[in-house]
Design a protein around this motif. Structure first.
Motif, mmCIF file in Angstrom:
data_model
loop_
_atom_site.group_PDB
_atom_site.id
_atom_site.type_symbol
_atom_site.label_atom_id
_atom_site.label_comp_id
_atom_site.label_asym_id
_atom_site.label_seq_id
_atom_site.Cartn_x
_atom_site.Cartn_y
_atom_site.Cartn_z
ATOM 1 N N MET A 102 65.041 19.680 25.541
ATOM 2 C CA MET A 102 64.364 19.447 26.668
ATOM 3 C C MET A 102 65.641 19.063 27.858
ATOM 4 O O MET A 102 66.733 18.609 27.487
ATOM 5 N N ALA A 103 65.118 19.503 29.071
ATOM 6 C CA ALA A 103 66.047 19.309 30.195
ATOM 7 C C ALA A 103 65.702 17.817 30.600
ATOM 8 O O ALA A 103 64.611 17.384 30.492
ATOM 9 N N VAL A 104 66.619 17.276 31.088
ATOM 10 C CA VAL A 104 66.591 15.954 31.634
ATOM 11 C C VAL A 104 66.332 16.404 33.013
ATOM 12 O O VAL A 104 66.761 16.975 33.963
ATOM 13 N N ALA A 105 65.005 15.715 33.617
ATOM 14 C CA ALA A 105 64.519 15.868 35.089
ATOM 15 C C ALA A 105 65.534 15.013 35.911
ATOM 16 O O ALA A 105 65.624 15.864 37.226
ATOM 17 N N ASN A 106 65.683 14.008 35.785
ATOM 18 C CA ASN A 106 66.244 12.987 36.906
ATOM 19 C C ASN A 106 67.911 13.071 36.450
ATOM 20 O O ASN A 106 68.548 12.227 35.899
ATOM 21 N N GLN A 107 68.407 14.036 37.157
ATOM 22 C CA GLN A 107 70.011 14.058 37.036
ATOM 23 C C GLN A 107 70.847 13.030 37.647
ATOM 24 O O GLN A 107 71.970 12.656 37.260
ATOM 25 N N GLN A 108 69.984 12.227 38.469
ATOM 26 C CA GLN A 108 70.585 10.991 38.888
ATOM 27 C C GLN A 108 70.929 10.002 37.782
ATOM 28 O O GLN A 108 72.010 9.238 37.798
ATOM 29 N N SER A 109 70.094 9.801 37.020
ATOM 30 C CA SER A 109 70.095 9.057 35.673
ATOM 31 C C SER A 109 71.310 9.192 35.023
ATOM 32 O O SER A 109 72.135 8.429 34.287
ATOM 33 N N LEU A 133 67.252 10.896 28.881
ATOM 34 C CA LEU A 133 66.043 11.431 28.539
ATOM 35 C C LEU A 133 65.212 10.655 27.738
ATOM 36 O O LEU A 133 64.153 10.551 27.897
ATOM 37 N N ALA A 134 65.741 9.680 27.169
ATOM 38 C CA ALA A 134 65.066 8.486 26.262
ATOM 39 C C ALA A 134 64.468 7.666 27.357
ATOM 40 O O ALA A 134 63.342 7.108 27.152
ATOM 41 N N GLN A 135 65.105 7.357 28.597
ATOM 42 C CA GLN A 135 64.396 6.629 29.552
ATOM 43 C C GLN A 135 63.327 7.279 30.242
ATOM 44 O O GLN A 135 61.998 6.772 30.351
ATOM 45 N N GLU A 136 63.287 8.578 30.642
ATOM 46 C CA GLU A 136 62.377 9.385 30.942
ATOM 47 C C GLU A 136 61.138 9.628 30.144
ATOM 48 O O GLU A 136 59.946 9.595 30.658
ATOM 49 N N ARG A 137 61.367 9.765 28.814
ATOM 50 C CA ARG A 137 60.071 10.122 27.980
ATOM 51 C C ARG A 137 59.627 8.575 27.100
ATOM 52 O O ARG A 137 59.034 8.928 26.369
ATOM 53 N N GLY A 138 60.362 7.608 27.463
ATOM 54 C CA GLY A 138 59.835 6.262 26.832
ATOM 55 C C GLY A 138 60.299 6.405 25.362
ATOM 56 O O GLY A 138 59.332 6.186 24.436
ATOM 57 N N ALA A 139 61.744 6.692 24.902
ATOM 58 C CA ALA A 139 61.772 6.907 23.556
ATOM 59 C C ALA A 139 61.408 5.788 22.715
ATOM 60 O O ALA A 139 61.821 4.512 22.965
ATOM 61 N N GLY A 140 60.978 5.944 21.656
ATOM 62 C CA GLY A 140 60.751 4.820 20.586
ATOM 63 C C GLY A 140 61.912 4.612 19.712
ATOM 64 O O GLY A 140 62.129 3.678 18.968
ATOM 65 N N LEU A 141 62.902 5.708 19.609
ATOM 66 C CA LEU A 141 64.085 5.712 18.683
ATOM 67 C C LEU A 141 65.167 6.642 19.402
ATOM 68 O O LEU A 141 64.948 7.568 19.699
ATOM 69 N N VAL A 142 66.304 6.229 19.275
ATOM 70 C CA VAL A 142 67.409 6.903 19.860
ATOM 71 C C VAL A 142 68.335 7.029 18.568
ATOM 72 O O VAL A 142 68.646 5.934 18.123
ATOM 73 N N ILE A 143 68.949 8.023 18.269
ATOM 74 C CA ILE A 143 69.676 8.581 17.047
ATOM 75 C C ILE A 143 71.000 8.877 17.565
ATOM 76 O O ILE A 143 71.220 9.878 18.179
ATOM 77 N N ILE A 144 72.041 7.998 17.516
ATOM 78 C CA ILE A 144 73.445 7.942 18.191
ATOM 79 C C ILE A 144 74.342 7.568 17.343
ATOM 80 O O ILE A 144 74.238 6.400 16.897
ATOM 81 N N ASP A 145 75.708 7.902 16.939
ATOM 82 C CA ASP A 145 76.576 7.325 16.325
ATOM 83 C C ASP A 145 77.797 6.743 17.084
ATOM 84 O O ASP A 145 78.202 5.902 16.525
ATOM 85 N N GLU A 146 78.207 7.248 18.213
ATOM 86 C CA GLU A 146 79.325 6.871 18.951
ATOM 87 C C GLU A 146 79.024 5.371 19.441
ATOM 88 O O GLU A 146 78.014 4.928 20.012
ATOM 89 N N ALA A 147 80.055 4.638 19.275
ATOM 90 C CA ALA A 147 80.063 2.984 19.441
ATOM 91 C C ALA A 147 79.574 2.811 21.011
ATOM 92 O O ALA A 147 78.774 1.930 21.177
ATOM 93 N N LYS A 148 80.311 3.445 22.111
ATOM 94 C CA LYS A 148 79.801 3.192 23.295
ATOM 95 C C LYS A 148 78.534 3.842 23.599
ATOM 96 O O LYS A 148 77.782 2.809 24.443
ATOM 97 N N GLY A 149 78.005 4.775 23.030
ATOM 98 C CA GLY A 149 76.486 5.098 23.459
ATOM 99 C C GLY A 149 75.860 4.123 22.969
ATOM 100 O O GLY A 149 74.625 3.952 23.299
ATOM 101 N N ARG A 150 76.065 3.820 21.680
ATOM 102 C CA ARG A 150 75.165 2.859 21.035
ATOM 103 C C ARG A 150 75.130 1.321 21.640
ATOM 104 O O ARG A 150 73.975 0.849 21.846
ATOM 105 N N ARG A 151 76.291 0.980 22.226
ATOM 106 C CA ARG A 151 76.331 -0.374 23.339
ATOM 107 C C ARG A 151 75.292 -0.177 24.422
ATOM 108 O O ARG A 151 74.492 -0.851 24.659
ATOM 109 N N TYR A 152 75.312 1.105 24.830
ATOM 110 C CA TYR A 152 74.568 1.361 26.213
ATOM 111 C C TYR A 152 73.037 1.403 25.741
ATOM 112 O O TYR A 152 72.309 0.762 26.252
#
Length: 163
Positions: free
Chosen positions: A63-70, A87-106
Protein backbone atom coordinates in the motif's frame (compact mmCIF):
# COMPACT_ATOMS: atom_id res chain seq x y z
CA UNK A 1 -5.32 -11.81 15.68
CA UNK A 2 -5.66 -8.02 15.77
CA UNK A 3 -8.85 -6.67 14.21
CA UNK A 4 -7.09 -3.61 12.79
CA UNK A 5 -4.45 -3.93 10.08
CA UNK A 6 -1.08 -5.55 10.66
CA UNK A 7 1.83 -3.62 9.11
CA UNK A 8 5.25 -5.21 8.57
CA UNK A 9 8.72 -3.88 7.98
CA UNK A 10 11.30 -5.48 5.68
CA UNK A 11 13.49 -7.46 8.10
CA UNK A 12 10.66 -9.74 9.32
CA UNK A 13 9.67 -10.38 5.69
CA UNK A 14 13.24 -11.24 4.74
CA UNK A 15 13.70 -13.44 7.80
CA UNK A 16 10.53 -15.43 7.15
CA UNK A 17 11.36 -15.62 3.44
CA UNK A 18 14.82 -17.03 4.30
CA UNK A 19 13.07 -19.64 6.44
CA UNK A 20 10.60 -20.31 3.60
CA UNK A 21 7.80 -19.50 6.09
CA UNK A 22 6.08 -16.35 4.79
CA UNK A 23 2.95 -18.49 5.13
CA UNK A 24 3.06 -17.96 8.90
CA UNK A 25 2.10 -14.30 8.45
CA UNK A 26 -0.96 -15.20 6.42
CA UNK A 27 -2.06 -17.96 8.75
CA UNK A 28 -1.57 -15.93 11.92
CA UNK A 29 -2.71 -12.49 10.77
CA UNK A 30 -4.88 -13.08 7.72
CA UNK A 31 -3.53 -10.04 5.90
CA UNK A 32 -0.33 -8.06 6.31
CA UNK A 33 0.19 -4.63 4.77
CA UNK A 34 3.57 -3.34 3.67
CA UNK A 35 4.29 0.17 2.43
CA UNK A 36 5.92 0.77 -0.95
CA UNK A 37 9.35 1.47 0.60
CA UNK A 38 9.30 -1.96 2.30
CA UNK A 39 8.35 -3.63 -0.99
CA UNK A 40 11.25 -1.82 -2.69
CA UNK A 41 13.69 -2.88 0.05
CA UNK A 42 12.45 -6.48 -0.03
CA UNK A 43 12.87 -6.93 -3.80
CA UNK A 44 16.17 -5.00 -4.00
CA UNK A 45 18.09 -8.29 -3.79
CA UNK A 46 17.23 -11.54 -5.57
CA UNK A 47 14.47 -9.53 -7.23
CA UNK A 48 12.77 -12.27 -9.23
CA UNK A 49 12.76 -14.80 -6.39
CA UNK A 50 11.41 -12.29 -3.90
CA UNK A 51 8.78 -10.90 -6.27
CA UNK A 52 7.60 -14.45 -6.88
CA UNK A 53 7.45 -15.04 -3.12
CA UNK A 54 5.20 -12.00 -2.74
CA UNK A 55 3.01 -13.07 -5.66
CA UNK A 56 2.66 -16.46 -3.94
CA UNK A 57 1.67 -14.68 -0.71
CA UNK A 58 -1.57 -12.84 -1.54
CA UNK A 59 -2.04 -12.07 2.16
CA UNK A 60 0.84 -9.57 1.89
CA UNK A 61 -0.50 -6.39 0.29
CA UNK A 62 1.57 -3.38 -0.74
CA UNK A 63 0.00 0.00 0.00
CA UNK A 64 1.14 3.53 -0.68
CA UNK A 65 1.35 5.97 2.22
CA UNK A 66 -1.09 8.79 1.48
CA UNK A 67 0.43 11.37 3.83
CA UNK A 68 4.05 11.84 2.80
CA UNK A 69 4.39 14.60 5.42
CA UNK A 70 4.09 11.88 8.08
CA UNK A 71 6.96 10.02 6.43
CA UNK A 72 9.12 13.15 6.35
CA UNK A 73 8.38 13.75 10.04
CA UNK A 74 10.05 10.37 10.72
CA UNK A 75 13.10 11.19 8.60
CA UNK A 76 15.63 10.03 11.19
CA UNK A 77 14.39 6.48 10.54
CA UNK A 78 15.13 4.50 7.41
CA UNK A 79 12.61 4.84 4.56
CA UNK A 80 10.98 1.48 5.31
CA UNK A 81 10.57 2.12 9.03
CA UNK A 82 9.28 5.65 8.42
CA UNK A 83 6.68 4.41 5.92
CA UNK A 84 5.67 1.50 8.18
CA UNK A 85 4.90 3.89 11.03
CA UNK A 86 3.21 6.46 8.78
CA UNK A 87 1.04 3.73 7.23
CA UNK A 88 0.31 2.34 10.69
CA UNK A 89 -0.94 5.80 11.74
CA UNK A 90 -3.06 6.18 8.61
CA UNK A 91 -4.62 2.73 8.83
CA UNK A 92 -5.01 2.54 12.63
CA UNK A 93 -2.78 -0.51 12.84
CA UNK A 94 -3.53 -3.13 15.43
CA UNK A 95 0.02 -4.47 15.24
CA UNK A 96 3.37 -3.38 13.81
CA UNK A 97 5.97 -6.04 12.99
CA UNK A 98 9.42 -4.48 13.15
CA UNK A 99 12.81 -5.71 14.34
CA UNK A 100 15.08 -2.65 14.25
CA UNK A 101 15.58 -1.14 17.70
CA UNK A 102 15.12 2.50 16.70
CA UNK A 103 11.94 1.74 14.78
CA UNK A 104 10.62 -0.30 17.72
CA UNK A 105 11.25 2.63 20.09
CA UNK A 106 9.33 4.97 17.80
CA UNK A 107 6.47 2.47 17.44
CA UNK A 108 6.22 2.14 21.23
CA UNK A 109 6.22 5.92 21.71
CA UNK A 110 3.47 6.17 19.09
CA UNK A 111 1.41 3.64 21.05
CA UNK A 112 1.41 0.73 18.61
CA UNK A 113 1.21 -2.91 19.63
CA UNK A 114 4.49 -4.37 18.52
CA UNK A 115 6.16 -7.64 17.68
CA UNK A 116 9.09 -8.77 15.56
CA UNK A 117 10.28 -11.82 13.67
CA UNK A 118 10.85 -13.80 16.85
CA UNK A 119 7.43 -12.84 18.17
CA UNK A 120 5.89 -14.22 14.98
CA UNK A 121 7.81 -17.46 15.49
CA UNK A 122 6.61 -17.66 19.10
CA UNK A 123 2.99 -17.18 17.97
CA UNK A 124 3.49 -19.87 15.33
CA UNK A 125 4.74 -22.32 17.96
CA UNK A 126 1.95 -21.40 20.36
CA UNK A 127 -0.59 -22.15 17.62
CA UNK A 128 1.03 -25.44 16.62
CA UNK A 129 2.28 -24.25 13.21
CA UNK A 130 5.88 -25.09 14.02
CA UNK A 131 7.28 -27.67 16.43
CA UNK A 132 10.27 -25.70 17.64
CA UNK A 133 11.83 -22.25 17.33
CA UNK A 134 15.36 -23.52 18.06
CA UNK A 135 16.23 -24.74 14.53
CA UNK A 136 14.65 -21.65 12.99
CA UNK A 137 16.78 -19.37 15.18
CA UNK A 138 19.85 -21.33 14.08
CA UNK A 139 18.81 -20.96 10.42
CA UNK A 140 18.33 -17.20 10.85
CA UNK A 141 21.75 -16.84 12.45
CA UNK A 142 23.34 -18.96 9.70
CA UNK A 143 21.73 -16.61 7.16
CA UNK A 144 23.41 -13.63 8.86
CA UNK A 145 20.65 -12.27 11.10
CA UNK A 146 22.28 -10.97 14.26
CA UNK A 147 20.42 -12.01 17.38
CA UNK A 148 21.57 -10.90 20.82
CA UNK A 149 22.30 -13.89 23.10
CA UNK A 150 20.01 -12.47 25.81
CA UNK A 151 17.18 -12.26 23.27
CA UNK A 152 17.78 -15.84 22.15
CA UNK A 153 17.71 -17.05 25.77
CA UNK A 154 14.47 -15.16 26.41
CA UNK A 155 12.77 -16.47 23.27
CA UNK A 156 13.82 -20.05 23.99
CA UNK A 157 12.51 -19.71 27.55
CA UNK A 158 9.19 -18.32 26.30
CA UNK A 159 8.99 -21.17 23.78
CA UNK A 160 9.64 -23.71 26.54
CA UNK A 161 12.78 -24.92 24.79
CA UNK A 162 15.37 -24.44 27.52
CA UNK A 163 16.33 -26.75 30.33
Amino acid sequence: MPEQPVISNNTPLVALWVLNRLDLMGTIFGEVLIPQAVYTEFVAFERELRQNALWDAPWIRTMAVANQQSVRALSDLGPGEAEVLALAQERGAGLVIIDEAKGRRYAQRMGFRLTGTLGVLLLAKERGMIDSVTPLLADLQAAGLRLHPVLITRVLRLAGETA
